[in-house]
Motif scaffolding. Structure first.
Motif, PDB file in Angstrom:
ATOM      1  N   LEU A  16       8.569  15.051  13.268  1.00  0.00           N
ATOM      2  CA  LEU A  16       9.962  14.860  12.872  1.00  0.00           C
ATOM      3  C   LEU A  16      10.076  15.263  11.409  1.00  0.00           C
ATOM      4  O   LEU A  16       9.361  14.737  10.550  1.00  0.00           O
ATOM      5  CB  LEU A  16      10.383  13.399  13.049  1.00  0.00           C
ATOM      6  N   SER A  17      10.944  16.215  11.158  1.00  0.00           N
ATOM      7  CA  SER A  17      11.091  16.783   9.812  1.00  0.00           C
ATOM      8  C   SER A  17      12.504  16.468   9.319  1.00  0.00           C
ATOM      9  O   SER A  17      13.483  16.946   9.895  1.00  0.00           O
ATOM     10  CB  SER A  17      10.851  18.295   9.928  1.00  0.00           C
ATOM     11  N   ILE A  18      12.595  15.634   8.290  1.00  0.00           N
ATOM     12  CA  ILE A  18      13.907  15.211   7.770  1.00  0.00           C
ATOM     13  C   ILE A  18      14.098  15.804   6.376  1.00  0.00           C
ATOM     14  O   ILE A  18      13.214  15.685   5.523  1.00  0.00           O
ATOM     15  CB  ILE A  18      13.993  13.670   7.660  1.00  0.00           C
ATOM     16  N   ARG A  19      15.240  16.432   6.149  1.00  0.00           N
ATOM     17  CA  ARG A  19      15.510  16.947   4.798  1.00  0.00           C
ATOM     18  C   ARG A  19      16.907  16.548   4.359  1.00  0.00           C
ATOM     19  O   ARG A  19      17.702  16.041   5.164  1.00  0.00           O
ATOM     20  CB  ARG A  19      15.337  18.457   4.746  1.00  0.00           C
ATOM     21  N   GLY A  20      17.170  16.808   3.075  1.00  0.00           N
ATOM     22  CA  GLY A  20      18.482  16.443   2.547  1.00  0.00           C
ATOM     23  C   GLY A  20      18.701  14.939   2.622  1.00  0.00           C
ATOM     24  O   GLY A  20      19.817  14.476   2.810  1.00  0.00           O
ATOM     25  N   SER A  21      17.621  14.170   2.456  1.00  0.00           N
ATOM     26  CA  SER A  21      17.683  12.720   2.687  1.00  0.00           C
ATOM     27  C   SER A  21      17.316  11.938   1.431  1.00  0.00           C
ATOM     28  O   SER A  21      16.663  12.463   0.529  1.00  0.00           O
ATOM     29  CB  SER A  21      16.715  12.351   3.813  1.00  0.00           C
ATOM     30  N   HIS A  22      17.730  10.691   1.403  1.00  0.00           N
ATOM     31  CA  HIS A  22      17.405   9.782   0.292  1.00  0.00           C
ATOM     32  C   HIS A  22      16.605   8.621   0.855  1.00  0.00           C
ATOM     33  O   HIS A  22      17.032   7.994   1.831  1.00  0.00           O
ATOM     34  CB  HIS A  22      18.681   9.234  -0.350  1.00  0.00           C
ATOM     35  N   HIS A  23      15.466   8.311   0.234  1.00  0.00           N
ATOM     36  CA  HIS A  23      14.627   7.203   0.704  1.00  0.00           C
ATOM     37  C   HIS A  23      14.329   6.297  -0.472  1.00  0.00           C
ATOM     38  O   HIS A  23      13.677   6.705  -1.413  1.00  0.00           O
ATOM     39  CB  HIS A  23      13.329   7.758   1.299  1.00  0.00           C
ATOM     40  N   LEU A  24      14.818   5.076  -0.419  1.00  0.00           N
ATOM     41  CA  LEU A  24      14.552   4.129  -1.508  1.00  0.00           C
ATOM     42  C   LEU A  24      13.910   2.870  -0.946  1.00  0.00           C
ATOM     43  O   LEU A  24      14.012   1.791  -1.502  1.00  0.00           O
ATOM     44  CB  LEU A  24      15.876   3.777  -2.225  1.00  0.00           C
ATOM     45  N   ALA A  25      13.244   3.014   0.176  1.00  0.00           N
ATOM     46  CA  ALA A  25      12.768   1.829   0.900  1.00  0.00           C
ATOM     47  C   ALA A  25      11.261   1.883   1.108  1.00  0.00           C
ATOM     48  O   ALA A  25      10.601   2.862   0.761  1.00  0.00           O
ATOM     49  CB  ALA A  25      13.480   1.762   2.249  1.00  0.00           C
ATOM     50  N   ALA A  26      10.729   0.804   1.692  1.00  0.00           N
ATOM     51  CA  ALA A  26       9.334   0.820   2.135  1.00  0.00           C
ATOM     52  C   ALA A  26       9.229   1.716   3.369  1.00  0.00           C
ATOM     53  O   ALA A  26      10.186   1.878   4.125  1.00  0.00           O
ATOM     54  CB  ALA A  26       8.896  -0.604   2.477  1.00  0.00           C
ATOM     55  N   LEU A  27       8.021   2.255   3.564  1.00  0.00           N
ATOM     56  CA  LEU A  27       7.822   3.166   4.704  1.00  0.00           C
ATOM     57  C   LEU A  27       7.374   2.444   5.976  1.00  0.00           C
ATOM     58  O   LEU A  27       7.556   2.974   7.084  1.00  0.00           O
ATOM     59  CB  LEU A  27       6.756   4.202   4.318  1.00  0.00           C
ATOM     60  N   TRP A  28       6.773   1.256   5.814  1.00  0.00           N
ATOM     61  CA  TRP A  28       6.244   0.609   7.026  1.00  0.00           C
ATOM     62  C   TRP A  28       7.329   0.322   8.070  1.00  0.00           C
ATOM     63  O   TRP A  28       7.040   0.410   9.275  1.00  0.00           O
ATOM     64  CB  TRP A  28       5.422  -0.645   6.686  1.00  0.00           C
ATOM     65  N   PRO A  29       8.593   0.018   7.678  1.00  0.00           N
ATOM     66  CA  PRO A  29       9.588  -0.195   8.747  1.00  0.00           C
ATOM     67  C   PRO A  29       9.866   1.086   9.544  1.00  0.00           C
ATOM     68  O   PRO A  29      10.345   1.016  10.681  1.00  0.00           O
ATOM     69  CB  PRO A  29      10.849  -0.629   7.985  1.00  0.00           C
ATOM     70  N   ASP A  30       9.575   2.249   8.960  1.00  0.00           N
ATOM     71  CA  ASP A  30       9.802   3.508   9.685  1.00  0.00           C
ATOM     72  C   ASP A  30       8.719   3.742  10.741  1.00  0.00           C
ATOM     73  O   ASP A  30       8.995   4.292  11.801  1.00  0.00           O
ATOM     74  CB  ASP A  30       9.802   4.701   8.708  1.00  0.00           C
ATOM     75  N   VAL A  31       7.463   3.367  10.418  1.00  0.00           N
ATOM     76  CA  VAL A  31       6.366   3.713  11.336  1.00  0.00           C
ATOM     77  C   VAL A  31       5.991   2.592  12.319  1.00  0.00           C
ATOM     78  O   VAL A  31       5.547   2.864  13.434  1.00  0.00           O
ATOM     79  CB  VAL A  31       5.083   4.165  10.569  1.00  0.00           C
ATOM     80  N   THR A  32       6.182   1.331  11.905  1.00  0.00           N
ATOM     81  CA  THR A  32       5.711   0.216  12.749  1.00  0.00           C
ATOM     82  C   THR A  32       6.309   0.226  14.165  1.00  0.00           C
ATOM     83  O   THR A  32       5.575   0.013  15.144  1.00  0.00           O
ATOM     84  CB  THR A  32       5.979  -1.138  12.052  1.00  0.00           C
ATOM     85  N   PRO A  33       7.616   0.495  14.325  1.00  0.00           N
ATOM     86  CA  PRO A  33       8.175   0.465  15.695  1.00  0.00           C
ATOM     87  C   PRO A  33       7.516   1.470  16.643  1.00  0.00           C
ATOM     88  O   PRO A  33       7.449   1.221  17.858  1.00  0.00           O
ATOM     89  CB  PRO A  33       9.656   0.815  15.474  1.00  0.00           C
ATOM     90  N   PHE A  34       6.989   2.590  16.112  1.00  0.00           N
ATOM     91  CA  PHE A  34       6.308   3.548  16.992  1.00  0.00           C
ATOM     92  C   PHE A  34       5.047   2.895  17.571  1.00  0.00           C
ATOM     93  O   PHE A  34       4.749   3.023  18.760  1.00  0.00           O
ATOM     94  CB  PHE A  34       5.958   4.835  16.230  1.00  0.00           C
ATOM     95  N   ALA A  35       4.295   2.200  16.701  1.00  0.00           N
ATOM     96  CA  ALA A  35       3.064   1.545  17.176  1.00  0.00           C
ATOM     97  C   ALA A  35       3.403   0.453  18.182  1.00  0.00           C
ATOM     98  O   ALA A  35       2.654   0.225  19.137  1.00  0.00           O
ATOM     99  CB  ALA A  35       2.295   0.972  15.989  1.00  0.00           C
ATOM    100  N   GLN A  36       4.545  -0.211  17.990  1.00  0.00           N
ATOM    101  CA  GLN A  36       4.956  -1.245  18.960  1.00  0.00           C
ATOM    102  C   GLN A  36       5.250  -0.639  20.321  1.00  0.00           C
ATOM    103  O   GLN A  36       5.224  -1.322  21.331  1.00  0.00           O
ATOM    104  CB  GLN A  36       6.173  -2.001  18.424  1.00  0.00           C
ATOM    105  N   GLU A  37       5.551   0.665  20.335  1.00  0.00           N
ATOM    106  CA  GLU A  37       5.786   1.360  21.609  1.00  0.00           C
ATOM    107  C   GLU A  37       4.531   2.073  22.099  1.00  0.00           C
ATOM    108  O   GLU A  37       4.606   2.929  22.976  1.00  0.00           O
ATOM    109  CB  GLU A  37       6.877   2.425  21.430  1.00  0.00           C
ATOM    110  N   GLY A  38       3.392   1.812  21.471  1.00  0.00           N
ATOM    111  CA  GLY A  38       2.141   2.410  21.931  1.00  0.00           C
ATOM    112  C   GLY A  38       1.839   3.775  21.328  1.00  0.00           C
ATOM    113  O   GLY A  38       0.925   4.472  21.778  1.00  0.00           O
ATOM    114  N   LEU A  39       2.581   4.177  20.297  1.00  0.00           N
ATOM    115  CA  LEU A  39       2.379   5.495  19.682  1.00  0.00           C
ATOM    116  C   LEU A  39       1.765   5.361  18.288  1.00  0.00           C
ATOM    117  O   LEU A  39       1.923   4.330  17.627  1.00  0.00           O
ATOM    118  CB  LEU A  39       3.723   6.227  19.571  1.00  0.00           C
ATOM    119  N   ILE A  40       1.101   6.412  17.843  1.00  0.00           N
ATOM    120  CA  ILE A  40       0.587   6.466  16.470  1.00  0.00           C
ATOM    121  C   ILE A  40       1.600   7.230  15.631  1.00  0.00           C
ATOM    122  O   ILE A  40       2.137   8.253  16.082  1.00  0.00           O
ATOM    123  CB  ILE A  40      -0.780   7.202  16.443  1.00  0.00           C
ATOM    124  N   ALA A  41       1.875   6.743  14.439  1.00  0.00           N
ATOM    125  CA  ALA A  41       2.810   7.455  13.552  1.00  0.00           C
ATOM    126  C   ALA A  41       2.245   7.525  12.138  1.00  0.00           C
ATOM    127  O   ALA A  41       1.646   6.573  11.640  1.00  0.00           O
ATOM    128  CB  ALA A  41       4.165   6.752  13.534  1.00  0.00           C
TER     129      ALA A  41
END
Ligand code: NDP
Length: 337
Positions: free
Chosen positions: A116-141
């Protein structure tokens, strides 16, 4: 809500509602406001204080400066089955991820791996909330974000790199996912700001002043100085990778190209983000699922009582958050303005 001396206990739901009102009053669509509010309140509840309510000033200031579009609608497109692009249209990265999430997960499950390639974006947050839900679905992120030029690569004289966080989440059979998420600087910028706000000095090795001399004064690092990568040349190399992978692959800006000088008050880096998703069920038979739980058993056998992600997992169901009365009053004022 209960008030004690100097602090306020507020339910997570009430805090989300308060934050959503603040974001809406400052130009966010209601969908964006609720995504940001959940992210920010969740970080506070998990003890990620450098990216919890402390960041509300930065969000509000950026929105009011006109630097970011709080009502942007992301555009999703795809050039190959395993490559999903999102143009965040100058909006928040979390909103772009939210919009593209279903198709991205579908592509990971169809192909075994997707980007997933995101551009033109602003990120001012922690990254773990972005990746953790994938692992909860059985995926590696695996995710990376670059930010703004505030860290000097080893061997250079100018702050070309951002704080460039890197996050990883993997499912562990029958256990909490293994999740780590860290800035590739020796300290996250938010923690330096918190130290400055609270009048604390920093440990040695965090950054330099405007003359390039090492300093433990957070104000000198923030005002004309710079951070340094963690772990010397090793962290520096990881941060170079983040720049190349994020700006290079997404078409977003390198950290050193972020120029918010025309928007006084802007604090959200306008860059990009990538997430690499892997479906471990494509691994060899008897593969990842067995091996991940064997690995955690080995760590425990070696005396490791915890592993990255477990602390946060254990406190995630906490229904309320304690914040300072001063911060609570500030949030209440923002919501009323
Ligand atoms: P930390 O040093 O707080 O944590 C790094 C990782 O190590 C975490 O996953 C943490 O897991 C784990 N960890 C910490 N201590 C231990 C321990 N004793 N044993 C095992 N694991 C441990 O991270 P940083 O201060 O570098 O970064 C803070 C946040 O800042 C991150 O969430 C990052 O995404 C964010 N950030 C965001 C940026 C942006 O532009 N949006 C820029 C830079 C940083 P756990 O929390 O579960 O303990």
């Amino acid at each position: 809500m209960s008030v004690r001396s100097g602090t306020v206990d507020v339910s997570l739901e009430a805090l989300k509602g308060l934050l959503a009102r603040i974001f809406e009053r400052n130009g966010c669509s209601s969908a964006t406001a609720s995504i940001l509010a959940a992210n920010c309140a969740g970080a506070e509840a998990a003890g990620s204080f450098s990216h919890g309510v402390f960041r509300v000033d930065g969000y509000v200031s950026s929105l009011r400066s006109g630097w970011i579009d709080g009502a942007a609608g992301p555009e999703i497109y795809s050039k190959s089955p395993a490559y999903v692009f999102v143009d965040a249209k100058n909006g928040f990265a979390q909103v772009a991820l939210h919009a593209a999430r279903d198709i991205f997960v579908q592509r990971i499950r169809e192909n075994g791996v997707a980007l997933l390639s995101i551009r033109g974006s602003h990120h001012l947050a922690a990254l773990w909330p972005d990746v953790t839900p994938f692992a909860q679905e059985g995926l590696i992120a695996i995710s990376m974000v670059n930010s703004f030029g505030c860290s000097i690569p080893v061997g250079a004289k100018k702050p070309l790199l951002g704080t460039n966080p890197f996050a990883f989440a993997a499912p562990i059979r029958g256990e909490a996912p293994l999740v780590f998420d860290f800035a590739t600087t020796s300290m996250a910028n938010g923690d330096v700001q918190l130290a400055a706000r609270e009048g604390r000095t920093l440990p040695p090795g965090i950054g330099v002043d405007s003359s390039g001399e090492p300093t433990t004064d957070p104000n000198k690092i923030l005002n004309g100085g710079a951070l340094v990568p963690f772990g010397g040349h090793k962290g520096s190399a990881i941060s170079l990778m983040v720049e190349l992978m994020v700006a290079g692959l997404t078409g977003g800006k390198f950290s050193s190209e972020v120029d918010w000088s025309a928007h006084p008050g802007a604090q959200t880096p306008h860059t990009g983000q990538i997430i690499i998703g892997i479906d471990p069920s494509f691994s060899e038979p008897g593969g990842f699922s067995d091996r991940s739980s064997q690995f955690i058993a080995m760590l425990r056998d070696a005396g490791m009582e915890s592993y990255p992600g477990l602390r946060r997992w254990r406190i995630q169901d906490k229904g309320s958050v304690t914040i300072s009365s001063a911060m609570f009053n500030r949030l209440t004022e923002y919501a009323a303005e």
